[in-house]
Design a protein around this motif. Sequence first.
Motif, PDB file in Angstrom:
ATOM      1  N   SER A 130       0.823  -1.212   0.000  1.00 34.08           N
ATOM      2  CA  SER A 130       0.000   0.000   0.000  1.00 34.08           C
ATOM      3  C   SER A 130       0.855   1.260   0.000  1.00 34.08           C
ATOM      4  CB  SER A 130      -0.919   0.005   1.233  1.00 34.08           C
ATOM      5  OG  SER A 130      -1.703  -1.155   1.286  1.00 34.08           O
ATOM      6  N   GLU A 134       1.089   4.151  -2.882  1.00 34.04           N
ATOM      7  CA  GLU A 134       0.701   5.518  -2.513  1.00 34.04           C
ATOM      8  C   GLU A 134       1.818   6.513  -2.820  1.00 34.04           C
ATOM      9  OE1 GLU A 134      -0.414   7.607   1.671  1.00 34.04           O
ATOM     10  OE2 GLU A 134      -1.624   5.857   1.112  1.00 34.04           O
ATOM     11  N   LEU A 137       2.016   7.026  -6.651  1.00 28.52           N
ATOM     12  CA  LEU A 137       0.949   7.879  -7.182  1.00 28.52           C
ATOM     13  C   LEU A 137       1.247   9.362  -6.945  1.00 28.52           C
ATOM     14  CD1 LEU A 137      -2.216   5.835  -6.151  1.00 28.52           C
ATOM     15  CD2 LEU A 137      -1.415   6.259  -8.479  1.00 28.52           C
ATOM     16  N   ARG A 147      -5.153  10.317 -11.115  1.00 29.35           N
ATOM     17  CA  ARG A 147      -4.485   9.467 -10.129  1.00 29.35           C
ATOM     18  C   ARG A 147      -5.509   8.622  -9.374  1.00 29.35           C
ATOM     19  NH1 ARG A 147      -1.574  14.248  -8.982  1.00 29.35           N
ATOM     20  NH2 ARG A 147      -2.616  14.449  -6.957  1.00 29.35           N
ATOM     21  N   THR A 148      -6.677   9.208  -9.106  1.00 32.97           N
ATOM     22  CA  THR A 148      -7.730   8.447  -8.434  1.00 32.97           C
ATOM     23  C   THR A 148      -8.223   7.308  -9.317  1.00 32.97           C
ATOM     24  OG1 THR A 148      -8.441  10.414  -7.202  1.00 32.97           O
ATOM     25  CG2 THR A 148     -10.017   8.604  -7.370  1.00 32.97           C
ATOM     26  N   ARG A 151      -5.677   4.520  -9.190  1.00 30.12           N
ATOM     27  CA  ARG A 151      -5.793   3.810  -7.914  1.00 30.12           C
ATOM     28  C   ARG A 151      -7.007   2.884  -7.908  1.00 30.12           C
ATOM     29  NH1 ARG A 151      -9.610   2.795  -3.931  1.00 30.12           N
ATOM     30  NH2 ARG A 151      -8.577   2.466  -1.932  1.00 30.12           N
ATOM     31  N   SER A 155      -7.207  -1.262  -7.700  1.00 25.55           N
ATOM     32  CA  SER A 155      -8.009  -1.952  -6.691  1.00 25.55           C
ATOM     33  C   SER A 155      -8.954  -2.950  -7.353  1.00 25.55           C
ATOM     34  CB  SER A 155      -8.802  -0.933  -5.880  1.00 25.55           C
ATOM     35  OG  SER A 155      -9.529  -1.565  -4.847  1.00 25.55           O
ATOM     36  N   ILE A 174      -4.365  -2.313  -2.273  1.00 25.48           N
ATOM     37  CA  ILE A 174      -4.807  -1.010  -2.772  1.00 25.48           C
ATOM     38  C   ILE A 174      -5.934  -0.446  -1.904  1.00 25.48           C
ATOM     39  CG2 ILE A 174      -5.408   0.257  -4.858  1.00 25.48           C
ATOM     40  CD1 ILE A 174      -2.851  -1.399  -5.031  1.00 25.48           C
ATOM     41  N   VAL A 177      -4.690   2.399   0.116  1.00 25.41           N
ATOM     42  CA  VAL A 177      -3.995   3.489  -0.584  1.00 25.41           C
ATOM     43  C   VAL A 177      -4.862   4.741  -0.560  1.00 25.41           C
ATOM     44  CG1 VAL A 177      -3.093   4.290  -2.804  1.00 25.41           C
ATOM     45  CG2 VAL A 177      -2.690   1.934  -2.063  1.00 25.41           C
ATOM     46  N   VAL A 179      -5.573   8.648  -1.832  1.00 28.20           N
ATOM     47  CA  VAL A 179      -5.300   9.588  -2.920  1.00 28.20           C
ATOM     48  C   VAL A 179      -6.179  10.803  -2.746  1.00 28.20           C
ATOM     49  CG1 VAL A 179      -5.303   9.944  -5.422  1.00 28.20           C
ATOM     50  CG2 VAL A 179      -4.726   7.709  -4.503  1.00 28.20           C
TER      51      VAL A 179
END
Length: 388
Positions: A130, A134, A137, A147-148, A151, A155, A174, A177, A179
Amino acid sequence: MNRPRYQLGTLYSEPRKSGPDVWVYRWRETDEQGRRTLRKQIVGTVRELRTQADAQRAAETLRLSVNRYTIDHGGSVVTVHKLVEHYRMKEMPMDTHEGKTRATKLVYQNCLKLYIVPRWGDYPLRRVTSVEVEDWLKTLKLAASTRTKIRNLMSTIFRHAIRWGFLGQQENPIALVRVKAGRKRVPDTLTGEEFRALMAVLPDRERVMGGICATTGLRVCEVLGLKWEDIDFVRKTANVLRSYVSGSIGPCKTEVSQQPVPLDAITLQRLIAWRGLCAFGADTDWIFASERLFGKLPVWPDILRSRILQPAAKRAGITKHIGWHTFRHTYSSLLAATGSDVKVVQELMRHAKVSTTMEVYTHAGMDKKRVAQSKAVDVLFNRTPQQT
C-alpha cells in the motif's frame, strides 16, 4: 480438501475444415476424487497469433485460470502483468454488458498501458504494498482525478485476483492506498461579456456547437451525437440518445444523461439557420457531420478545439483556459448564480448522483427547467426577461 495438481499443459496448432489454423491449449484436470479429465481450448488463430511465442503469451492467461488453486503450492508465480492480462480476458468482455462506455474502456486501457503495467508489471502480487503504491501515485504529474482513476483500477484488478483465488480475501493492498481527489485548479467559466465576444468571432458551425453546450449543459460528445431527427422544434426539446467519443458512436455517459433537454428560442433559431447552411440537413444526418468523411460521422471535437475554438478565444481577448467543457461549467455556474432550485440544476445538468448537487428528492418539471434555463441564456445573450 484435495487441490487439483498443477497443470503445465501443451500448446499446438490444429487445422480446421474452414478458416485459418488455430492454436489449441490442452491440459488434464484432476478433480477432488482423483479422476483425470482431458480439456482443451482454442487460444486464437494463426493469423491473430503468428508465432508460437505469441500463442504462448496468450495461453499464459488461460493457464492462470486452469491453475488458480495451485499458486500457493509450487505452481506459477502470478505477477501484476499476468493478472492484468487475465483481467482483460475475463472481465473486459463483461464490461460491454455492464454499461461501461467506450470512453471508460479507453481510460482503463491507457491507465494499464501507460502507468500500471510499466511500473508494477513484473511484481508478484504479494510484493505490491500500500505505501509503495501511494508514494508512486504522488510522483505522477497527473490531475488528481486521473491518479484516483489509476488507484481505483488497480483496486479493481486486485479484487479480480481475490475473486479468482490468486489472493486471499483480505489481501488487496490497494484498499489502504489514499489519494487526494481534489482538483488542481478550479475550472474556468465565461462571463456573459466573454461569451458574447467569443461567439462573435467563431465560425457558424462552432458558434452553434458552443451555443448548444452553453445553453443546455450538454457535453460536446453528446452534442456531436445529435441528429436532426433528435430535435423537436415543436416541443422545443432535444433527445439525447448517444455520444461521439474517440471516433465511435456509443451510449451516453450515464442513463440519466439520456434524457430530453429543453432548448431555448435563441438556440432553436441558430439550429434552424445552421440547417440551411450545412451540407447535411436530412433528418437522419448528424447535425455536425464531417464533410471530410462525407457525413458518415460527426466532426472531431479535439481538432476544432485546438484549431478553431482556442485561437478564437485569444482573438476575443480571453486569457482563460478554454475548451468545449468550459461552456458546460459556465452553464452550471449561471444556473446556480441566478438562484435556480437545486433539484432543477441537478436535472438540467443531468448528474447521475444527487450528491453531485445536493440531496433533494423532488422532481423538476419541464416548465420549471425552462424558466431556469432562460435565466442563464438571458445572461449569455444580454437578453431582457421580457423577450423569453
